[in-house]
Design an enzyme around this catalytic site. Structure first.
Site, PDB file in Angstrom:
ATOM      1  N   GLY A  46     -15.521   3.550   3.517  1.00  0.00           N
ATOM      2  CA  GLY A  46     -14.373   2.820   3.004  1.00  0.00           C
ATOM      3  C   GLY A  46     -13.205   2.951   3.959  1.00  0.00           C
ATOM      4  O   GLY A  46     -13.199   3.812   4.844  1.00  0.00           O
ATOM      5  N   GLN A  51      -4.318   3.287   5.887  1.00  0.00           N
ATOM      6  CA  GLN A  51      -4.814   4.217   6.919  1.00  0.00           C
ATOM      7  C   GLN A  51      -4.675   3.647   8.334  1.00  0.00           C
ATOM      8  O   GLN A  51      -4.744   4.393   9.304  1.00  0.00           O
ATOM      9  CB  GLN A  51      -6.293   4.557   6.652  1.00  0.00           C
ATOM     10  CG  GLN A  51      -6.490   5.366   5.369  1.00  0.00           C
ATOM     11  CD  GLN A  51      -7.950   5.604   5.087  1.00  0.00           C
ATOM     12  OE1 GLN A  51      -8.613   4.751   4.492  1.00  0.00           O
ATOM     13  NE2 GLN A  51      -8.478   6.734   5.508  1.00  0.00           N
ATOM     14  N   CYS A  91     -12.562  12.035   4.209  1.00  0.00           N
ATOM     15  CA  CYS A  91     -11.553  11.005   4.464  1.00  0.00           C
ATOM     16  C   CYS A  91     -11.390  10.848   5.972  1.00  0.00           C
ATOM     17  O   CYS A  91     -11.268  11.848   6.688  1.00  0.00           O
ATOM     18  CB  CYS A  91     -10.221  11.412   3.834  1.00  0.00           C
ATOM     19  SG  CYS A  91      -8.915  10.184   4.050  1.00  0.00           S
ATOM     20  N   LEU A  92     -11.380   9.600   6.418  1.00  0.00           N
ATOM     21  CA  LEU A  92     -11.241   9.363   7.854  1.00  0.00           C
ATOM     22  C   LEU A  92      -9.862   9.787   8.359  1.00  0.00           C
ATOM     23  O   LEU A  92      -9.692  10.009   9.560  1.00  0.00           O
ATOM     24  CB  LEU A  92     -11.498   7.879   8.161  1.00  0.00           C
ATOM     25  CG  LEU A  92     -12.906   7.386   7.788  1.00  0.00           C
ATOM     26  CD1 LEU A  92     -13.026   5.889   8.033  1.00  0.00           C
ATOM     27  CD2 LEU A  92     -13.981   8.144   8.556  1.00  0.00           C
ATOM     28  N   HIS A 133     -10.732   6.482  -4.515  1.00  0.00           N
ATOM     29  CA  HIS A 133     -10.199   7.125  -3.304  1.00  0.00           C
ATOM     30  C   HIS A 133      -9.370   6.110  -2.491  1.00  0.00           C
ATOM     31  O   HIS A 133      -8.259   6.416  -2.052  1.00  0.00           O
ATOM     32  CB  HIS A 133     -11.386   7.657  -2.489  1.00  0.00           C
ATOM     33  CG  HIS A 133     -11.056   8.278  -1.175  1.00  0.00           C
ATOM     34  ND1 HIS A 133     -11.271   9.612  -0.891  1.00  0.00           N
ATOM     35  CD2 HIS A 133     -10.549   7.752  -0.026  1.00  0.00           C
ATOM     36  CE1 HIS A 133     -10.906   9.868   0.341  1.00  0.00           C
ATOM     37  NE2 HIS A 133     -10.464   8.753   0.899  1.00  0.00           N
ATOM     38  N   GLU A 134      -9.920   4.906  -2.315  1.00  0.00           N
ATOM     39  CA  GLU A 134      -9.214   3.901  -1.488  1.00  0.00           C
ATOM     40  C   GLU A 134      -7.958   3.382  -2.195  1.00  0.00           C
ATOM     41  O   GLU A 134      -6.923   3.173  -1.551  1.00  0.00           O
ATOM     42  CB  GLU A 134     -10.154   2.735  -1.141  1.00  0.00           C
ATOM     43  CG  GLU A 134     -11.424   3.114  -0.387  1.00  0.00           C
ATOM     44  CD  GLU A 134     -11.186   3.964   0.845  1.00  0.00           C
ATOM     45  OE1 GLU A 134     -10.088   3.913   1.427  1.00  0.00           O
ATOM     46  OE2 GLU A 134     -12.107   4.716   1.219  1.00  0.00           O
ATOM     47  N   HIS A 137      -5.157   5.648  -1.661  1.00  0.00           N
ATOM     48  CA  HIS A 137      -4.480   5.455  -0.361  1.00  0.00           C
ATOM     49  C   HIS A 137      -3.393   4.384  -0.476  1.00  0.00           C
ATOM     50  O   HIS A 137      -2.299   4.531   0.072  1.00  0.00           O
ATOM     51  CB  HIS A 137      -5.488   5.006   0.703  1.00  0.00           C
ATOM     52  CG  HIS A 137      -6.232   6.115   1.387  1.00  0.00           C
ATOM     53  ND1 HIS A 137      -5.609   7.147   2.051  1.00  0.00           N
ATOM     54  CD2 HIS A 137      -7.570   6.337   1.537  1.00  0.00           C
ATOM     55  CE1 HIS A 137      -6.516   7.959   2.565  1.00  0.00           C
ATOM     56  NE2 HIS A 137      -7.716   7.500   2.263  1.00  0.00           N
TER      57      HIS A 137
HETATM   58  O1  K1U Z   1     -10.958   6.427   2.909  1.00  0.00           O
HETATM   59  C1  K1U Z   1     -11.571   6.975   3.816  1.00  0.00           C
HETATM   60  O2  K1U Z   1     -11.002   7.728   4.571  1.00  0.00           O
HETATM   61  C2  K1U Z   1     -13.052   6.728   3.990  1.00  0.00           C
HETATM   62  C3  K1U Z   1     -13.893   7.797   3.313  1.00  0.00           C
HETATM   63  C4  K1U Z   1     -14.319   7.271   1.953  1.00  0.00           C
HETATM   64  C5  K1U Z   1     -14.874   8.247   0.978  1.00  0.00           C
HETATM   65  C6  K1U Z   1     -15.886   9.125   1.297  1.00  0.00           C
HETATM   66  C7  K1U Z   1     -16.401   9.996   0.353  1.00  0.00           C
HETATM   67  C8  K1U Z   1     -15.920   9.968  -0.904  1.00  0.00           C
HETATM   68  C9  K1U Z   1     -14.902   9.118  -1.231  1.00  0.00           C
HETATM   69  C10 K1U Z   1     -14.390   8.242  -0.290  1.00  0.00           C
HETATM   70  C11 K1U Z   1     -15.106   8.049   4.205  1.00  0.00           C
HETATM   71  O3  K1U Z   1     -15.860   7.191   4.467  1.00  0.00           O
HETATM   72  S1  K1U Z   1     -15.328   9.657   4.814  1.00  0.00           S
HETATM   73  C12 K1U Z   1     -16.886   9.530   5.712  1.00  0.00           C
HETATM   74  C13 K1U Z   1     -18.075   9.479   4.815  1.00  0.00           C
HETATM   75  O4  K1U Z   1     -17.995   9.863   3.665  1.00  0.00           O
HETATM   76  C14 K1U Z   1     -19.353   8.937   5.309  1.00  0.00           C
HETATM   77  C15 K1U Z   1     -19.506   8.513   6.596  1.00  0.00           C
HETATM   78  C16 K1U Z   1     -20.726   8.008   7.041  1.00  0.00           C
HETATM   79  C17 K1U Z   1     -21.790   7.922   6.193  1.00  0.00           C
HETATM   80  C18 K1U Z   1     -21.653   8.350   4.906  1.00  0.00           C
HETATM   81  C19 K1U Z   1     -20.435   8.864   4.462  1.00  0.00           C
HETATM   82 ZN    ZN Z   2      -9.501   8.402   2.740  1.00  0.00          ZN
END
Ligand code: K1U
Ligand code: ZN
Length: 167
Positions: A46, A51, A91-92, A133-134, A137
């Site tokens: 996401g 972000q 979270c990225l 989560h999004e 943000h």
């Molecule tokens: O919002 C963001 O920063 C993105 C975040 C979203 C998220 C992940 C986990 C739970 C709730 C919301 C991410 O994508 S973090 C990376 C991640 O979870 C992932 C990356 C590659 C493959 C699978 C998962």
């Molecule tokens: Zn996030």
């Protein structure tokens, strides 16, 4: 298309509240394409416009394993929540940090798609977690701010050390 720089927690711009999108025009479509490319490249499941320092109510999500099922949420509102679930979130904007957060188990979301049409989506499991989560943000809230003060302090210290190492 372009890869966009992702703001890192605790950047104060992550606290801004996003404004509604009034017109889904070519600029919005180009931003969505760039956000999707940035999310896939990261990689993530996401990304919220906040972000990438754009304070408009736009989110992209793809929780599919095949990475070809993009969901674009514009002006999204959660209209119903039920139950609870605990999921270990990442979270990225907070690289390398994962922790358990309690959120609603099921949500109903009203939103506009890229075509400007209104839609309603019922979500549970990871999709429900990711939507919440999004949308946090877009309200200026990062998942670590749902953790204890002690954990937040530890995370800030760890991220500051990481930033020094990579500087
Ligand atoms: O919002 C963001 O920063 C993105 C975040 C979203 C998220 C992940 C986990 C739970 C709730 C919301 C991410 O994508 S973090 C990376 C991640 O979870 C992932 C990356 C590659 C493959 C699978 C998962
Ligand atoms: Zn996030």
């Amino acid at each position: 298309m372009a890869l966009l720089p992702i703001l890192r927690f605790p950047d104060s711009r992550l606290k801004k509240v996003a404004a509604p999108v009034e017109k889904i025009d070519a600029d919005v479509r180009a931003l969505v394409a760039d956000m999707a490319e940035t999310m896939y490249e990261a990689p993530g499941i996401g990304l919220a416009a906040t972000q990438v320092d754009v304070h408009r109510q736009i989110v992209v999500i793809d929780i599919s394993e095949s990475r070809d099922d993009l969901l674009v949420l514009i002006n999204a509102r959660i209209t119903r929540k039920s139950g609870t679930q605990v999921y270990e979130e990442g979270c990225l904007s907070v690289p390398g940090i994962y922790d358990k957060v309690e959120r609603a188990a099921e949500v109903t979301v009203d939103y506009q798609g890229l075509d400007g049409q209104s839609h309603t989506l019922d979500a549970d499991g990871l999709l429900a977690v990711c939507i919440q989560h999004e949308l946090d943000h877009l309200q200026g809230k990062v998942f670590v701010e749902r953790l204890s003060q002690l954990k937040q302090t530890r995370i800030k210290t760890k991220l500051a050390k990481q930033a020094k190492i990579t500087a």
